[in-house]
Design an enzyme around this catalytic site. Sequence first.
Site, PDB file in Angstrom:
ATOM      1  N   HIS A  19      24.851 -23.226  -9.371  1.00 12.52           N
ATOM      2  CA  HIS A  19      24.335 -21.932  -8.921  1.00 12.52           C
ATOM      3  C   HIS A  19      25.246 -20.779  -9.325  1.00 12.52           C
ATOM      4  O   HIS A  19      24.769 -19.665  -9.553  1.00 12.52           O
ATOM      5  CB  HIS A  19      24.095 -21.961  -7.417  1.00 12.52           C
ATOM      6  CG  HIS A  19      22.993 -22.897  -7.026  1.00 12.52           C
ATOM      7  ND1 HIS A  19      22.953 -23.595  -5.840  1.00 12.52           N
ATOM      8  CD2 HIS A  19      21.877 -23.280  -7.725  1.00 12.52           C
ATOM      9  CE1 HIS A  19      21.868 -24.346  -5.807  1.00 12.52           C
ATOM     10  NE2 HIS A  19      21.205 -24.168  -6.932  1.00 12.52           N
ATOM     11  N   HIS A  42      12.535 -27.907 -11.982  1.00 12.13           N
ATOM     12  CA  HIS A  42      12.618 -28.823 -10.829  1.00 12.13           C
ATOM     13  C   HIS A  42      13.070 -27.993  -9.626  1.00 12.13           C
ATOM     14  O   HIS A  42      14.211 -28.092  -9.184  1.00 12.13           O
ATOM     15  CB  HIS A  42      13.595 -29.960 -11.097  1.00 12.13           C
ATOM     16  CG  HIS A  42      13.250 -30.820 -12.269  1.00 12.13           C
ATOM     17  ND1 HIS A  42      13.485 -30.426 -13.571  1.00 12.13           N
ATOM     18  CD2 HIS A  42      12.701 -32.055 -12.340  1.00 12.13           C
ATOM     19  CE1 HIS A  42      13.091 -31.388 -14.392  1.00 12.13           C
ATOM     20  NE2 HIS A  42      12.617 -32.383 -13.681  1.00 12.13           N
ATOM     21  N   SER A 101      18.126 -22.695  -6.416  1.00  9.63           N
ATOM     22  CA  SER A 101      17.983 -21.887  -7.627  1.00  9.63           C
ATOM     23  C   SER A 101      16.779 -20.946  -7.583  1.00  9.63           C
ATOM     24  O   SER A 101      16.875 -19.815  -8.083  1.00  9.63           O
ATOM     25  CB  SER A 101      17.926 -22.787  -8.869  1.00  9.63           C
ATOM     26  OG  SER A 101      16.920 -23.769  -8.758  1.00  9.63           O
ATOM     27  N   GLU A 119       7.296 -27.505  -9.219  1.00  6.96           N
ATOM     28  CA  GLU A 119       7.729 -28.526  -8.265  1.00  6.96           C
ATOM     29  C   GLU A 119       6.592 -29.511  -8.030  1.00  6.96           C
ATOM     30  O   GLU A 119       5.478 -29.113  -7.705  1.00  6.96           O
ATOM     31  CB  GLU A 119       8.156 -27.886  -6.937  1.00  6.96           C
ATOM     32  CG  GLU A 119       8.569 -28.870  -5.870  1.00  6.96           C
ATOM     33  CD  GLU A 119       9.624 -29.866  -6.352  1.00  6.96           C
ATOM     34  OE1 GLU A 119       9.429 -31.082  -6.129  1.00  6.96           O
ATOM     35  OE2 GLU A 119      10.640 -29.431  -6.945  1.00  6.96           O
ATOM     36  N   ASP A 144       4.092 -31.262 -12.918  1.00  8.49           N
ATOM     37  CA  ASP A 144       5.197 -31.984 -13.533  1.00  8.49           C
ATOM     38  C   ASP A 144       6.035 -31.047 -14.398  1.00  8.49           C
ATOM     39  O   ASP A 144       5.513 -30.121 -15.035  1.00  8.49           O
ATOM     40  CB  ASP A 144       4.631 -33.113 -14.386  1.00  8.49           C
ATOM     41  CG  ASP A 144       5.671 -33.789 -15.248  1.00  8.49           C
ATOM     42  OD1 ASP A 144       6.457 -34.571 -14.707  1.00  8.49           O
ATOM     43  OD2 ASP A 144       5.696 -33.510 -16.466  1.00  8.49           O
ATOM     44  N   ALA A 145       7.343 -31.313 -14.448  1.00  7.71           N
ATOM     45  CA  ALA A 145       8.269 -30.436 -15.162  1.00  7.71           C
ATOM     46  C   ALA A 145       7.932 -30.310 -16.638  1.00  7.71           C
ATOM     47  O   ALA A 145       7.796 -29.190 -17.165  1.00  7.71           O
ATOM     48  CB  ALA A 145       9.699 -30.936 -14.982  1.00  7.71           C
ATOM     49  N   ASP A 165      17.020 -28.904 -13.711  1.00  8.31           N
ATOM     50  CA  ASP A 165      17.880 -29.488 -12.683  1.00  8.31           C
ATOM     51  C   ASP A 165      17.201 -30.701 -12.047  1.00  8.31           C
ATOM     52  O   ASP A 165      16.823 -30.675 -10.880  1.00  8.31           O
ATOM     53  CB  ASP A 165      18.176 -28.400 -11.634  1.00  8.31           C
ATOM     54  CG  ASP A 165      18.968 -28.912 -10.455  1.00  8.31           C
ATOM     55  OD1 ASP A 165      19.665 -29.930 -10.602  1.00  8.31           O
ATOM     56  OD2 ASP A 165      18.879 -28.294  -9.376  1.00  8.31           O
TER      57      ASP A 165
END
Length: 284
Positions: A19, A42, A101, A119, A144-145, A165
């Site tokens: 961070h 994420h 984040s 997410e 999905d990412a 992340d």
Amino acid sequence: MLSYRHGFHAGNHADVLKHMVLCLILRQLKQKGKPLSYIDTHSGAGAYSLQSAWSQQTSEYRNGINKILNNELLLREVPDYYKILNTVNDGEETLKYYPGSPMIAAQMLDEADNAQFLELHPTEYDNLKYNLYHYKYCHVHHRDAEEGVLALLPPAIRRGLIFIDPSYELENDYKHTVSIVKKAYGKFAQGVYAIWYPLLGKASDHSYELVRSLTKINIKRTIKAEFTVCAQDTLMGMHGSGMIICNAPYNLMDKLEIILPEITKSLALDNTARYRLEILTNDD
């Protein structure tokens, strides 16, 4: 796999590193006074209670954020990090909440920017929507990412940051992360890519292969910032973490040379704590 919940680990030594790096990158991108794109692949819940049963069960924040609350050097070098901590805790001296984040990005960006948050976990997605409700320039996606980030690229604003992340619960997460970066870079070569990874016990650590694979993509100005807080376990425990920053802002290395030794010294749990800062690729 959707079992991971970051509430158990909020504010730990890994969060401090990732961070602070995020704050440094966003500050440098915002200094140009031009709009930017931000994608968090994420996202998690966006903010976490340090008084929750999950957080109290592990108390990882006690060896993380709690140790650097009054660190004068870090307060000076990463002021945005501390300003956001103060804001989410309504100015109280005792921390009750820790910003993830998404909350950090939401507070550092503004209406001119385009912020996208991905997410997949259904409960974390609901919490993220709630926590970012008042930030109208922030868009939350239940997806999905890899699928999500590739659908969002290239962005309308052709400068910005992709923040990656994952939880790395599964060994395949490492290969998946490399795949995301490689494919995303093919669609958005101008973007800054910031990738967090854990340093685990000898039986489960895949950080070397991850860093090597990311370096092979050969994105210009790729930096590795890594630190440990204790000796490596023989099995699984996380003794440190790292960040790979691709297309890094030009003076980011200078900032990392100041804060990384201080983070390592402040969060060390034994005399084996170390840091490593390297330029993996340059502009050539």
